[in-house]
Design a protein around this motif. Structure first.
Motif, PDB file in Angstrom:
ATOM      1  N   ALA A 249     130.889   6.861  25.938  1.00 18.91           N
ATOM      2  CA  ALA A 249     131.282   6.651  27.331  1.00 18.91           C
ATOM      3  C   ALA A 249     130.172   7.072  28.297  1.00 18.91           C
ATOM      4  O   ALA A 249     129.375   7.962  28.002  1.00 18.91           O
ATOM      5  CB  ALA A 249     132.558   7.421  27.638  1.00 18.91           C
ATOM      6  N   ASP A 250     130.155   6.410  29.468  1.00 19.66           N
ATOM      7  CA  ASP A 250     129.207   6.783  30.513  1.00 19.66           C
ATOM      8  C   ASP A 250     129.704   7.982  31.313  1.00 19.66           C
ATOM      9  O   ASP A 250     128.916   8.836  31.733  1.00 19.66           O
ATOM     10  CB  ASP A 250     128.990   5.594  31.454  1.00 19.66           C
ATOM     11  CG  ASP A 250     128.325   4.428  30.756  1.00 19.66           C
ATOM     12  OD1 ASP A 250     127.088   4.453  30.600  1.00 19.66           O
ATOM     13  OD2 ASP A 250     129.036   3.488  30.345  1.00 19.66           O
ATOM     14  N   VAL A 251     131.011   8.031  31.535  1.00 19.56           N
ATOM     15  CA  VAL A 251     131.629   9.122  32.290  1.00 19.56           C
ATOM     16  C   VAL A 251     132.897   9.524  31.548  1.00 19.56           C
ATOM     17  O   VAL A 251     133.665   8.662  31.108  1.00 19.56           O
ATOM     18  CB  VAL A 251     131.988   8.689  33.729  1.00 19.56           C
ATOM     19  CG1 VAL A 251     132.668   9.826  34.472  1.00 19.56           C
ATOM     20  CG2 VAL A 251     130.745   8.234  34.476  1.00 19.56           C
ATOM     21  N   VAL A 252     133.124  10.830  31.397  1.00 18.86           N
ATOM     22  CA  VAL A 252     134.288  11.314  30.658  1.00 18.86           C
ATOM     23  C   VAL A 252     135.048  12.326  31.503  1.00 18.86           C
ATOM     24  O   VAL A 252     134.455  13.238  32.084  1.00 18.86           O
ATOM     25  CB  VAL A 252     133.871  11.977  29.324  1.00 18.86           C
ATOM     26  CG1 VAL A 252     135.100  12.512  28.591  1.00 18.86           C
ATOM     27  CG2 VAL A 252     133.113  10.984  28.458  1.00 18.86           C
ATOM     28  N   PHE A 253     136.378  12.146  31.557  1.00 21.17           N
ATOM     29  CA  PHE A 253     137.268  13.114  32.184  1.00 21.17           C
ATOM     30  C   PHE A 253     138.268  13.562  31.128  1.00 21.17           C
ATOM     31  O   PHE A 253     138.989  12.740  30.559  1.00 21.17           O
ATOM     32  CB  PHE A 253     138.005  12.501  33.378  1.00 21.17           C
ATOM     33  CG  PHE A 253     137.097  12.096  34.500  1.00 21.17           C
ATOM     34  CD1 PHE A 253     136.654  13.028  35.426  1.00 21.17           C
ATOM     35  CD2 PHE A 253     136.670  10.783  34.620  1.00 21.17           C
ATOM     36  CE1 PHE A 253     135.814  12.659  36.454  1.00 21.17           C
ATOM     37  CE2 PHE A 253     135.829  10.402  35.642  1.00 21.17           C
ATOM     38  CZ  PHE A 253     135.395  11.346  36.565  1.00 21.17           C
ATOM     39  N   ALA A 254     138.309  14.866  30.855  1.00 22.25           N
ATOM     40  CA  ALA A 254     139.182  15.402  29.816  1.00 22.25           C
ATOM     41  C   ALA A 254     140.398  16.070  30.433  1.00 22.25           C
ATOM     42  O   ALA A 254     140.288  16.807  31.422  1.00 22.25           O
ATOM     43  CB  ALA A 254     138.425  16.394  28.942  1.00 22.25           C
ATOM     44  N   ALA A 255     141.558  15.798  29.857  1.00 20.27           N
ATOM     45  CA  ALA A 255     142.809  16.425  30.278  1.00 20.27           C
ATOM     46  C   ALA A 255     143.638  16.694  29.032  1.00 20.27           C
ATOM     47  O   ALA A 255     143.819  15.806  28.199  1.00 20.27           O
ATOM     48  CB  ALA A 255     143.570  15.527  31.249  1.00 20.27           C
TER      49      ALA A 255
END
Length: 308
Positions: A249-255
């Motif tokens: 991925a180019d941008v990752v947001f983890a939750a």
């Protein structure tokens, strides 16, 4: 010889003198639950774990055949469950469980109803922790605002979610269509996904927003790689911090996801999705307002909703 993890679990269960004061005060159900903590269990394995918690005094003395029949799974599933916890097999897990079961028999009377209520409450508590972690991440909103602008500019915008992640992808796409002129959803892998990605790129799209919740599917990784292959950039919402999906991925947001029940719950990923939608709306306020007004007019004209 037991593994290091197995030895630690057995020590926690069998050697009271070496427990901390906190562990000593823990209920039998909490002590059993601690054996499962930190392990990613499949839904079938969670059923086994929940049975062991709910029927500890009986389950700790069942044979592997009896336990499999009571839970409704195969004997190999029980063996894999024990191995996933770091034990050499089911007998070693049962050996760790039996002292806890005996302490439960010697302790307070049965508290089945309270145990069930507390198990459900603990699932809510775990989700509260996930939301608290997400709150800390969003204390600096710049990354969310940046990706919101990028997704708003991508026309069309592709939203990807396979298997269990379909629900999050469809929620996001449903809302995004209120504020974005062309949102396309990919919920099937293989050549169908590739066709959708290629058409989106040829139509001028630049971004894919992908959802990847556990258990993470091989086909999700394949579709993300296909998106990169046709020239699309990928923003990923997941529970992962590391791994091949994150690497692609180019941008990752983890939750974090809730894993205390048989099936995962997604309070934090849902809030994170809504935050990205908010960032998209704020990225082009004039377009957002115009589209929302048009939608409300259509909703009123065609009587979409019950009167509030």
């Amino acid at each position: 010889m037991p593994s290091g993890q197995q030895a630690r679990a057995q020590a926690a269960a069998i050697t009271p003198g070496r427990r901390s004061a906190e562990a000593e005060a823990a209920s039998p159900a909490e002590r059993v639950r601690s054996l499962f903590g930190g392990h990613r269990l499949s839904p079938a394995q969670r059923r086994i774990a929940q049975f062991l918690i709910d029927h500890l005094t009986e389950a700790a003395f069942l044979s592997i055949t009896e336990l499999a029949e009571r839970v409704g799974v195969s004997q190999p599933s029980v063996t894999r469950f024990a191995s996933s916890l770091g034990f050499s097999g089911y007998p070693a897990l049962r050996e760790a469980l039996q002292p806890i079961a005996l302490s439960a028999v010697a302790g307070a009377p049965d508290e089945g109803e309270d145990r069930l209520r507390n198990e459900l409450q603990s699932a809510v508590d775990a989700e509260i922790e996930n939301l608290t972690s997400l709150r800390r991440v969003l204390a600096d909103p710049d990354r969310i605002l940046d990706i919101g602008r990028e997704l708003a500019r991508s026309v069309p915008l592709t939203v990807l979610g396979l298997r269990i992640s379909v629900s999050l992808a469809e929620y996001f796409a449903y809302a995004a269509r209120r504020i974005h002129p062309d949102v396309r959803v990919v919920t099937r892998g293989g050549s169908v996904a590739y066709d959708g990605l290629l058409q989106a790129r040829e139509a001028g799209g630049t971004w894919v927003l992908a959802f990847a919740m556990p258990r993470h599917a091989n086909e999700t990784l394949a579709v993300v790689r296909a998106a990169r292959g046709v020239g699309l950039r990928v923003a990923l919402i997941t529970d992962l911090a590391l791994g091949p999906l994150v690497d692609e991925a180019d941008v990752v947001f983890a939750a974090g996801t809730g894993s205390r029940l048989v099936f995962d719950s997604y309070a934090a990923p849902g809030v994170l999705s809504a935050a990205v939608l908010q960032a998209m709306a704020d990225a082009d306020p004039e377009r957002t307002q115009l589209r929302l007004e048009k939608y409300e007019q259509a909703a009123e004209q065609h009587d979409f909703f019950l009167d509030d």
